[in-house]
Design an enzyme around this catalytic site. Structure first.
Site, PDB file in Angstrom:
ATOM      1  N   TYR A   2      23.275  34.022  46.215  1.00 55.50           N
ATOM      2  CA  TYR A   2      24.283  33.473  47.128  1.00 55.50           C
ATOM      3  C   TYR A   2      25.260  32.539  46.389  1.00 55.50           C
ATOM      4  O   TYR A   2      26.292  32.161  46.946  1.00 55.50           O
ATOM      5  CB  TYR A   2      23.635  32.723  48.306  1.00 55.50           C
ATOM      6  CG  TYR A   2      22.723  33.565  49.166  1.00 55.50           C
ATOM      7  CD1 TYR A   2      22.770  34.963  49.133  1.00 55.50           C
ATOM      8  CD2 TYR A   2      21.789  32.981  50.018  1.00 55.50           C
ATOM      9  CE1 TYR A   2      21.922  35.735  49.902  1.00 55.50           C
ATOM     10  CE2 TYR A   2      20.942  33.750  50.808  1.00 55.50           C
ATOM     11  CZ  TYR A   2      21.008  35.120  50.736  1.00 55.50           C
ATOM     12  OH  TYR A   2      20.163  35.884  51.509  1.00 55.50           O
ATOM     13  N   HIS A  46      14.040  38.891  45.659  1.00 52.05           N
ATOM     14  CA  HIS A  46      15.054  39.215  46.672  1.00 52.05           C
ATOM     15  C   HIS A  46      15.043  40.692  47.042  1.00 52.05           C
ATOM     16  O   HIS A  46      15.255  41.066  48.198  1.00 52.05           O
ATOM     17  CB  HIS A  46      16.443  38.819  46.154  1.00 52.05           C
ATOM     18  CG  HIS A  46      17.466  38.601  47.219  1.00 52.05           C
ATOM     19  ND1 HIS A  46      18.452  37.656  47.113  1.00 52.05           N
ATOM     20  CD2 HIS A  46      17.662  39.186  48.422  1.00 52.05           C
ATOM     21  CE1 HIS A  46      19.204  37.687  48.211  1.00 52.05           C
ATOM     22  NE2 HIS A  46      18.746  38.612  49.011  1.00 52.05           N
ATOM     23  N   SER A  65      10.974  40.190  49.378  1.00 54.94           N
ATOM     24  CA  SER A  65      11.998  40.501  50.380  1.00 54.94           C
ATOM     25  C   SER A  65      12.451  41.934  50.148  1.00 54.94           C
ATOM     26  O   SER A  65      12.547  42.389  48.999  1.00 54.94           O
ATOM     27  CB  SER A  65      13.174  39.530  50.222  1.00 54.94           C
ATOM     28  OG  SER A  65      14.192  39.828  51.154  1.00 54.94           O
TER      29      SER A  65
HETATM   30  P1  NDP Z   1      22.122  36.900  62.224  1.00 55.92           P
HETATM   31  O1  NDP Z   1      21.984  38.361  62.457  1.00 55.92           O
HETATM   32  O2  NDP Z   1      21.239  35.983  62.992  1.00 55.92           O
HETATM   33  O3  NDP Z   1      23.652  36.588  62.517  1.00 55.92           O
HETATM   34  C1  NDP Z   1      24.186  35.301  62.409  1.00 55.92           C
HETATM   35  C2  NDP Z   1      25.674  35.452  62.607  1.00 55.92           C
HETATM   36  O4  NDP Z   1      25.891  35.834  63.947  1.00 55.92           O
HETATM   37  C3  NDP Z   1      26.453  34.198  62.364  1.00 55.92           C
HETATM   38  O5  NDP Z   1      27.429  34.502  61.391  1.00 55.92           O
HETATM   39  C4  NDP Z   1      27.094  33.878  63.725  1.00 55.92           C
HETATM   40  O6  NDP Z   1      28.463  33.574  63.591  1.00 55.92           O
HETATM   41  C5  NDP Z   1      27.011  35.168  64.478  1.00 55.92           C
HETATM   42  N1  NDP Z   1      26.746  34.975  65.906  1.00 55.92           N
HETATM   43  C6  NDP Z   1      25.674  34.379  66.466  1.00 55.92           C
HETATM   44  N2  NDP Z   1      25.728  34.452  67.810  1.00 55.92           N
HETATM   45  C7  NDP Z   1      26.859  35.116  68.105  1.00 55.92           C
HETATM   46  C8  NDP Z   1      27.466  35.533  69.310  1.00 55.92           C
HETATM   47  N3  NDP Z   1      26.904  35.238  70.491  1.00 55.92           N
HETATM   48  N4  NDP Z   1      28.615  36.215  69.229  1.00 55.92           N
HETATM   49  C9  NDP Z   1      29.181  36.506  68.044  1.00 55.92           C
HETATM   50  N5  NDP Z   1      28.660  36.140  66.851  1.00 55.92           N
HETATM   51  C10 NDP Z   1      27.516  35.456  66.888  1.00 55.92           C
HETATM   52  O7  NDP Z   1      21.901  36.455  60.718  1.00 55.92           O
HETATM   53  P2  NDP Z   1      22.494  37.050  59.368  1.00 55.92           P
HETATM   54  O8  NDP Z   1      22.204  38.470  59.244  1.00 55.92           O
HETATM   55  O9  NDP Z   1      23.903  36.630  59.245  1.00 55.92           O
HETATM   56  O10 NDP Z   1      21.656  36.370  58.246  1.00 55.92           O
HETATM   57  C11 NDP Z   1      21.093  35.099  58.344  1.00 55.92           C
HETATM   58  C12 NDP Z   1      20.540  34.744  56.985  1.00 55.92           C
HETATM   59  O11 NDP Z   1      19.535  35.681  56.595  1.00 55.92           O
HETATM   60  C13 NDP Z   1      21.530  34.764  55.834  1.00 55.92           C
HETATM   61  O12 NDP Z   1      22.359  33.637  55.811  1.00 55.92           O
HETATM   62  C14 NDP Z   1      20.583  34.835  54.662  1.00 55.92           C
HETATM   63  O13 NDP Z   1      20.061  33.555  54.390  1.00 55.92           O
HETATM   64  C15 NDP Z   1      19.478  35.749  55.192  1.00 55.92           C
HETATM   65  N6  NDP Z   1      19.661  37.161  54.757  1.00 55.92           N
HETATM   66  C16 NDP Z   1      18.787  37.668  53.843  1.00 55.92           C
HETATM   67  C17 NDP Z   1      18.928  38.939  53.344  1.00 55.92           C
HETATM   68  C18 NDP Z   1      17.954  39.450  52.329  1.00 55.92           C
HETATM   69  O14 NDP Z   1      18.244  40.473  51.685  1.00 55.92           O
HETATM   70  N7  NDP Z   1      16.814  38.841  52.127  1.00 55.92           N
HETATM   71  C19 NDP Z   1      20.020  39.825  53.792  1.00 55.92           C
HETATM   72  C20 NDP Z   1      20.845  39.223  54.825  1.00 55.92           C
HETATM   73  C21 NDP Z   1      20.655  37.944  55.278  1.00 55.92           C
HETATM   74  P3  NDP Z   1      29.087  32.127  63.904  1.00 55.92           P
HETATM   75  O15 NDP Z   1      29.158  31.427  62.610  1.00 55.92           O
HETATM   76  O16 NDP Z   1      30.411  32.454  64.475  1.00 55.92           O
HETATM   77  O17 NDP Z   1      28.162  31.465  64.896  1.00 55.92           O
END
Ligand code: NDP
Length: 292
Positions: A51, A108, A142
């Protein structure tokens, strides 16, 4: 209010929800986001070498002023790094984070791994070595498939404590065998990322149709508004997984934490979400590991 914790197979406790510093914060300064998340009640912060913002994760922790003992810090070995890079890269992560140890260090991704970097088993042995040195209190993986777990478990002195994978209703059919295999082979706890995909990356899909009556029932039961995101978070916890999510907005950060006050879904409600999810397969992340 602090989120509940869950006991891992090594006896340590992990907070049931973590704040992510990937996706929207990938390669960006995470200091203010991390500080705000901690001030709102998050104690589990999910970072990664890839990241490219571990220094700002560390700065956010400091700025929030919470004792180290009350925080749970995760980082992950950069994709493509082999056994020889495990210790030096973790030492570099600790320097950036300004910590003596992380609570959880993850591989990862099992791929890419170049042949000259050794096998997954060699990689896991290097993870066990940094655990033995106390640089990581727990170690895990992961994006591991069942075959990847099978590749490391026979020679493992330490069973991975967690497997962090994409978990939401549109990928549940594909991921359930990995979750079940992990549970049955050393009680590996699943950690979910991408859990809000039905709302944020696949809006209009079949799950949208089954959420409103559930939201309505829970709102009546709780006596205050429950949101679709909280219902999906509950669904993830009913699948036995830790949640990793993120938000740039304080109101949503609080909403995520308040999901733990929402009453349980019924077996029929969980089934309705499972059935709706099974109508659409949608994987967002790590297709180079899992395919579609
Ligand atoms: P989520 O699927 O929980 O999505 C979170 C996102 O959703 C935020 O950007 C948020 O935006 C948006 N959101 C939440 N509620 C709403 C809503 N009601 N309407 C519209 N948008 C909304 O999590 P992520 O997939 O983004 O990932 C979270 C974490 O997981 C990452 O930061 C990382 O640390 C980890 N990750 C790990 C991976 C791996 O390979 N191990 C791969 C991907 C992620 P807003 O900012 O506008 O609230």
């Amino acid at each position: 209010m602090s989120p509940p914790t869950v006991k891992l197979n090594d006896g340590t406790q992990i907070p049931a929800i973590g704040f992510g510093t990937g996706t929207a914060l990938f390669g960006r300064d995470a200091e203010n986001s991390v500080k705000r998340a901690i001030e709102c009640g998050f104690t589990h912060l999910d970072g990664a070498q890839a990241y490219d913002n571990e220094d700002s994760l560390g700065a956010g922790m400091k700025a929030a002023g919470k004792p180290r003992s009350e925080l749970y810090i995760v980082t992950k070995l950069k994709q493509g790094f082999g056994a020889a890079q495990v210790k030096p890269s973790l030492v570099e992560s600790l320097r950036k984070l300004d910590l003596d140890f992380v609570d959880l260090f993850l591989i990862h991704s099992p791929r890419p791994l170049k042949p000259e970097d050794g096998t997954l088993q060699d990689l896991w042995q290097a993870m066990e070595a940094v655990h033995a040195e106390g640089l990581a209190k727990s170690i895990g993986v992961s994006n591991f498939t069942v075959d990847d777990l099978k590749a490391i478990l026979p020679g493992a002195k330490i069973i991975p404590s967690v497997n962090q994978v994409e978990i939401h209703p549109y990928v549940w059919k594909a991921v359930e065998p990995i979750v079940t295999y992990g549970r049955e082979n050393g009680n590996i706890t699943p950690v979910s990322y991408g859990g809000l995909t039905p709302l944020v990356r696949a809006a209009g899909g079949p799950v949208d149709q089954v959420l409103p009556p559930i939201v309505e029932r829970l709102t009546k039961t709780l006596g205050k508004p429950v949101t679709p995101a909280q219902v999906l978070s509950k669904w993830v916890t009913h699948k036995g997984a830790i949640i990793v999510t993120t938000s740039s907005k304080e109101a949503r950060i609080k909403e995520y934490l308040e999901a733990f006050q929402v009453p349980d879904l019924t077996a029929q409600e969980i089934q309705a979400i499972d059935d709706a999810g099974a109508k659409l397969h949608k994987r967002i992340f790590m297709r180079h590991v899992f395919g579609e």
